[in-house]
Design an enzyme around this catalytic site. Structure first.
Site, short mmCIF file in Angstrom:
data_model
loop_
_atom_site.label_atom_id
_atom_site.label_comp_id
_atom_site.label_asym_id
_atom_site.label_seq_id
_atom_site.Cartn_x
_atom_site.Cartn_y
_atom_site.Cartn_z
N ASP A 1 0.81 -1.21 0.00
CA ASP A 1 0.00 0.00 0.00
C ASP A 1 0.84 1.27 0.00
O ASP A 1 2.06 1.22 0.19
CB ASP A 1 -0.96 0.00 1.21
CG ASP A 1 -0.29 -0.56 2.48
OD1 ASP A 1 0.94 -0.51 2.56
OD2 ASP A 1 -1.02 -1.04 3.36
N ASN B 1 -7.46 -2.74 14.13
CA ASN B 1 -8.86 -2.97 13.72
C ASN B 1 -9.00 -4.19 12.80
O ASN B 1 -10.04 -4.39 12.20
CB ASN B 1 -9.41 -1.72 13.02
CG ASN B 1 -8.65 -1.39 11.74
OD1 ASN B 1 -7.69 -2.08 11.39
ND2 ASN B 1 -9.08 -0.36 11.02
N HIS C 1 -7.25 -4.76 10.02
CA HIS C 1 -6.96 -4.57 8.59
C HIS C 1 -5.70 -5.32 8.15
O HIS C 1 -4.80 -5.57 8.95
CB HIS C 1 -6.92 -3.09 8.19
CG HIS C 1 -5.71 -2.32 8.61
ND1 HIS C 1 -5.71 -0.95 8.81
CD2 HIS C 1 -4.42 -2.69 8.85
CE1 HIS C 1 -4.51 -0.54 9.14
NE2 HIS C 1 -3.71 -1.59 9.18
N GLU D 1 -9.56 -1.86 5.09
CA GLU D 1 -10.19 -1.54 6.37
C GLU D 1 -11.45 -2.39 6.57
O GLU D 1 -11.96 -2.98 5.60
CB GLU D 1 -10.54 -0.05 6.40
CG GLU D 1 -9.35 0.89 6.20
CD GLU D 1 -8.41 0.96 7.42
OE1 GLU D 1 -8.33 -0.01 8.20
OE2 GLU D 1 -7.72 2.00 7.55
#
Ligand code: F6R
Length: 246
Positions: free
Chosen positions: A67, A135, A137, A142
């Site tokens: 990313d 979280n 990811h 996400e």
């Protein structure tokens, strides 16, 4: 999903480095998927040490980073292009043209997506290395991201912005968006190795390992892959019901 719990981040990283070098040595044109962030820093240091002492050759290695932030120049200190140069690439004999990082700046995003996807198609990943967000990811996929997703642009979750603000002058300076390899593309790798350390990853690790696959925990998609190894330190493993010594 195979789980290995290590006494320290150091041992976890050493194991990950050995596995990475083994992948390089057993493939003619090895293709690695790489994460950024804090988790792989010791792994990268071990790969550099190995390159210096054992001369592992990177001239035929191809890498894909997961990313990049949108809107940061690749020379910006906080871009993942700059991170990879600083922490790994400039210490190895890897040709720059073999390193693919999605472009989050300077070209239209549709072109960035197309370029990255076509490179992925040409070079199937042998070993995809992952971190995990607090979280759940993976890459910047996400919660809520489809398991069918390929390379796409995503709005960063508030939890991700909060966790990553330490690298920026303020939270407001953390980019709002990123371009990321999709979950479907991650699952195309021949083998996957996810690393997690620290208490703040314990809940995400628990959901990934113990809950059924759900888009609410993107890392739970890894259950759909048949060759995944999860490397944890004790803190990241602390909420797991079963013991998983390495
Ligand atoms: C970064 C990436 C992210 C990180 C995750 C954990 O390229 O893909 O999924 O792996 O946010 O980050 P750290 O290691 O900083 O806790």
């Amino acid at each position: 999903m195979k789980l290995l719990v290590f006494d320290s981040v150091d041992e976890m990283s050493r194991y990950a480095a050995e596995k990475t070098v083994q992948t390089i040595e057993t493939n003619q044109r090895p293709v690695l998927g790489l994460p950024t962030g804090d988790t792989p820093l010791k792994l990268y240091q071990y790969l550099i040490d190995d390159h210096i002492h054992n001369h592992t050759d990177y001239s035929d290695v191809v890498t894909f980073n997961l990313d990049e932030y949108i809107g940061l120049d690749s020379k910006d200190y906080n871009s993942y292009h700059a991170y990879m140069q600083r922490h790994l690439f400039r210490h190895l004999n890897i040709p720059l043209e073999n390193t693919f990082i999605p472009k989050g700046n300077g070209i239209p995003l549709s072109k960035a997506i197309e370029d990255y996807e076509s490179a992925l198609e040409k070079h199937p990943i042998d070993l995809q290395i992952l971190g995990i967000g607090a979280n759940g990811h993976i890459g910047f996929n996400e919660p809520g991201t489809s398991f069918e997703s390929t390379t796409h642009v995503i709005e960063l979750d508030p939890i991700t912005k909060e966790n990553n603000k330490k690298h920026f002058p303020s939270r407001a300076k953390v980019p709002n968006k990123a371009i990321t390899m999709g979950i479907h593309s991650i699952l195309q790798a021949k083998e996957i190795m996810l690393l997690a350390s620290g208490t703040n990853k314990a809940e995400a690790v628990q959901s990934m390992v113990e809950a059924p696959p759900t888009t609410e925990c993107p890392a739970s998609a890894l259950k759909l892959h048949n060759k995944v190894t999860v490397l944890l330190d004790k803190e990241a493993a602390k909420l797991l019901k079963e013991e998983h010594p390495c």
